[in-house]
Design a protein around this motif. Structure first.
Motif, PDB file in Angstrom:
ATOM      1  N   SER A  81      23.888 -47.205  42.496  1.00  0.00           N
ATOM      2  CA  SER A  81      23.209 -46.980  43.767  1.00  0.00           C
ATOM      3  C   SER A  81      24.169 -46.405  44.807  1.00  0.00           C
ATOM      4  O   SER A  81      23.834 -45.453  45.514  1.00  0.00           O
ATOM      5  CB  SER A  81      22.603 -48.287  44.276  1.00  0.00           C
ATOM      6  N   VAL A  82      25.360 -46.963  44.896  1.00  0.00           N
ATOM      7  CA  VAL A  82      26.349 -46.473  45.852  1.00  0.00           C
ATOM      8  C   VAL A  82      26.740 -45.045  45.508  1.00  0.00           C
ATOM      9  O   VAL A  82      26.868 -44.190  46.396  1.00  0.00           O
ATOM     10  CB  VAL A  82      27.583 -47.402  45.894  1.00  0.00           C
ATOM     11  N   ARG A  83      26.920 -44.757  44.245  1.00  0.00           N
ATOM     12  CA  ARG A  83      27.263 -43.391  43.815  1.00  0.00           C
ATOM     13  C   ARG A  83      26.168 -42.410  44.204  1.00  0.00           C
ATOM     14  O   ARG A  83      26.434 -41.316  44.684  1.00  0.00           O
ATOM     15  CB  ARG A  83      27.477 -43.381  42.303  1.00  0.00           C
ATOM     16  N   ARG A  84      24.931 -42.810  43.978  1.00  0.00           N
ATOM     17  CA  ARG A  84      23.790 -41.958  44.325  1.00  0.00           C
ATOM     18  C   ARG A  84      23.756 -41.712  45.839  1.00  0.00           C
ATOM     19  O   ARG A  84      23.557 -40.585  46.291  1.00  0.00           O
ATOM     20  CB  ARG A  84      22.491 -42.607  43.854  1.00  0.00           C
ATOM     21  N   GLN A  85      23.977 -42.753  46.625  1.00  0.00           N
ATOM     22  CA  GLN A  85      23.991 -42.613  48.084  1.00  0.00           C
ATOM     23  C   GLN A  85      25.118 -41.682  48.534  1.00  0.00           C
ATOM     24  O   GLN A  85      24.926 -40.851  49.429  1.00  0.00           O
ATOM     25  CB  GLN A  85      24.164 -43.981  48.747  1.00  0.00           C
ATOM     26  N   LYS A  86      26.273 -41.796  47.904  1.00  0.00           N
ATOM     27  CA  LYS A  86      27.412 -40.940  48.252  1.00  0.00           C
ATOM     28  C   LYS A  86      27.095 -39.480  47.959  1.00  0.00           C
ATOM     29  O   LYS A  86      27.355 -38.603  48.776  1.00  0.00           O
ATOM     30  CB  LYS A  86      28.651 -41.384  47.474  1.00  0.00           C
ATOM     31  N   ARG A  87      26.513 -39.201  46.789  1.00  0.00           N
ATOM     32  CA  ARG A  87      26.157 -37.822  46.439  1.00  0.00           C
ATOM     33  C   ARG A  87      25.137 -37.258  47.419  1.00  0.00           C
ATOM     34  O   ARG A  87      25.241 -36.115  47.855  1.00  0.00           O
ATOM     35  CB  ARG A  87      25.615 -37.750  45.009  1.00  0.00           C
ATOM     36  N   THR A  88      24.158 -38.071  47.796  1.00  0.00           N
ATOM     37  CA  THR A  88      23.131 -37.637  48.739  1.00  0.00           C
ATOM     38  C   THR A  88      23.762 -37.318  50.096  1.00  0.00           C
ATOM     39  O   THR A  88      23.472 -36.280  50.707  1.00  0.00           O
ATOM     40  CB  THR A  88      22.036 -38.709  48.893  1.00  0.00           C
ATOM     41  N   ALA A  89      24.659 -38.189  50.549  1.00  0.00           N
ATOM     42  CA  ALA A  89      25.339 -37.961  51.826  1.00  0.00           C
ATOM     43  C   ALA A  89      26.191 -36.692  51.779  1.00  0.00           C
ATOM     44  O   ALA A  89      26.203 -35.891  52.719  1.00  0.00           O
ATOM     45  CB  ALA A  89      26.196 -39.163  52.187  1.00  0.00           C
ATOM     46  N   GLU A  90      26.892 -36.483  50.671  1.00  0.00           N
ATOM     47  CA  GLU A  90      27.732 -35.294  50.539  1.00  0.00           C
ATOM     48  C   GLU A  90      26.889 -34.019  50.554  1.00  0.00           C
ATOM     49  O   GLU A  90      27.257 -33.032  51.170  1.00  0.00           O
ATOM     50  CB  GLU A  90      28.554 -35.371  49.258  1.00  0.00           C
ATOM     51  N   ARG A  91      25.735 -34.054  49.878  1.00  0.00           N
ATOM     52  CA  ARG A  91      24.847 -32.882  49.891  1.00  0.00           C
ATOM     53  C   ARG A  91      24.377 -32.593  51.309  1.00  0.00           C
ATOM     54  O   ARG A  91      24.319 -31.452  51.735  1.00  0.00           O
ATOM     55  CB  ARG A  91      23.662 -33.091  48.955  1.00  0.00           C
ATOM     56  N   GLY A  92      24.040 -33.651  52.046  1.00  0.00           N
ATOM     57  CA  GLY A  92      23.602 -33.474  53.431  1.00  0.00           C
ATOM     58  C   GLY A  92      24.708 -32.902  54.304  1.00  0.00           C
ATOM     59  O   GLY A  92      24.458 -32.023  55.129  1.00  0.00           O
ATOM     60  N   LEU A  93      25.928 -33.375  54.123  1.00  0.00           N
ATOM     61  CA  LEU A  93      27.038 -32.880  54.926  1.00  0.00           C
ATOM     62  C   LEU A  93      27.418 -31.452  54.568  1.00  0.00           C
ATOM     63  O   LEU A  93      27.867 -30.694  55.432  1.00  0.00           O
ATOM     64  CB  LEU A  93      28.254 -33.799  54.732  1.00  0.00           C
ATOM     65  N   ASN A  94      27.229 -31.079  53.319  1.00  0.00           N
ATOM     66  CA  ASN A  94      27.611 -29.740  52.878  1.00  0.00           C
ATOM     67  C   ASN A  94      26.517 -28.703  53.114  1.00  0.00           C
ATOM     68  O   ASN A  94      26.743 -27.521  52.918  1.00  0.00           O
ATOM     69  CB  ASN A  94      27.995 -29.762  51.398  1.00  0.00           C
ATOM     70  N   ALA A  95      25.323 -29.157  53.485  1.00  0.00           N
ATOM     71  CA  ALA A  95      24.201 -28.222  53.685  1.00  0.00           C
ATOM     72  C   ALA A  95      24.337 -27.473  54.992  1.00  0.00           C
ATOM     73  O   ALA A  95      24.978 -27.791  55.897  1.00  0.00           O
ATOM     74  CB  ALA A  95      22.878 -28.992  53.661  1.00  0.00           C
TER      75      ALA A  95
END
Length: 95
Positions: A81-95
């Motif tokens: 779950s934490v890994r998934r949240q981190k990936r989602t946050a990174e995608r948002g920051l990189n968009a």
């Protein structure tokens, strides 16, 4: 102590240093040491490379993590779950 660590310590003693841990090496350095050129640090890194120390340590750590997760299934779910949240946050920051 794993084989790589014993070999690294032997090599360090061969060149005149007897640090058993990275903390001991760090504490022995002058406060404003140039760690890129500090002979003790250079020797330590060279010994770690020659003995494949860092890869051995990484594998030991990975194995320990696998054992902990195998003992407690809830940890795997939380980690995923934490890994998934981190990936989602990174995608948002990189968009």
């Amino acid at each position: 102590m794993q084989l790589g660590e014993a070999e690294k310590q032997r090599r360090m003693k061969d060149v005149g240093y007897s640090f058993n841990t990275p903390i001991q090496l760090r504490d022995a350095l002058p406060r404003k040491a140039d760690i890129i050129n500090e002979p003790r640090v250079v020797s330590d890194v060279a010994c770690k490379r020659k003995t494949d120390h860092l890869n051995l340590v990484d594998e030991d750590r990975a194995q320990a993590q696998r054992e902990v997760v195998a003992d407690n299934g809830r940890l795997l779910a939380e980690w995923t779950s934490v890994r998934r949240q981190k990936r989602t946050a990174e995608r948002g920051l990189n968009a």
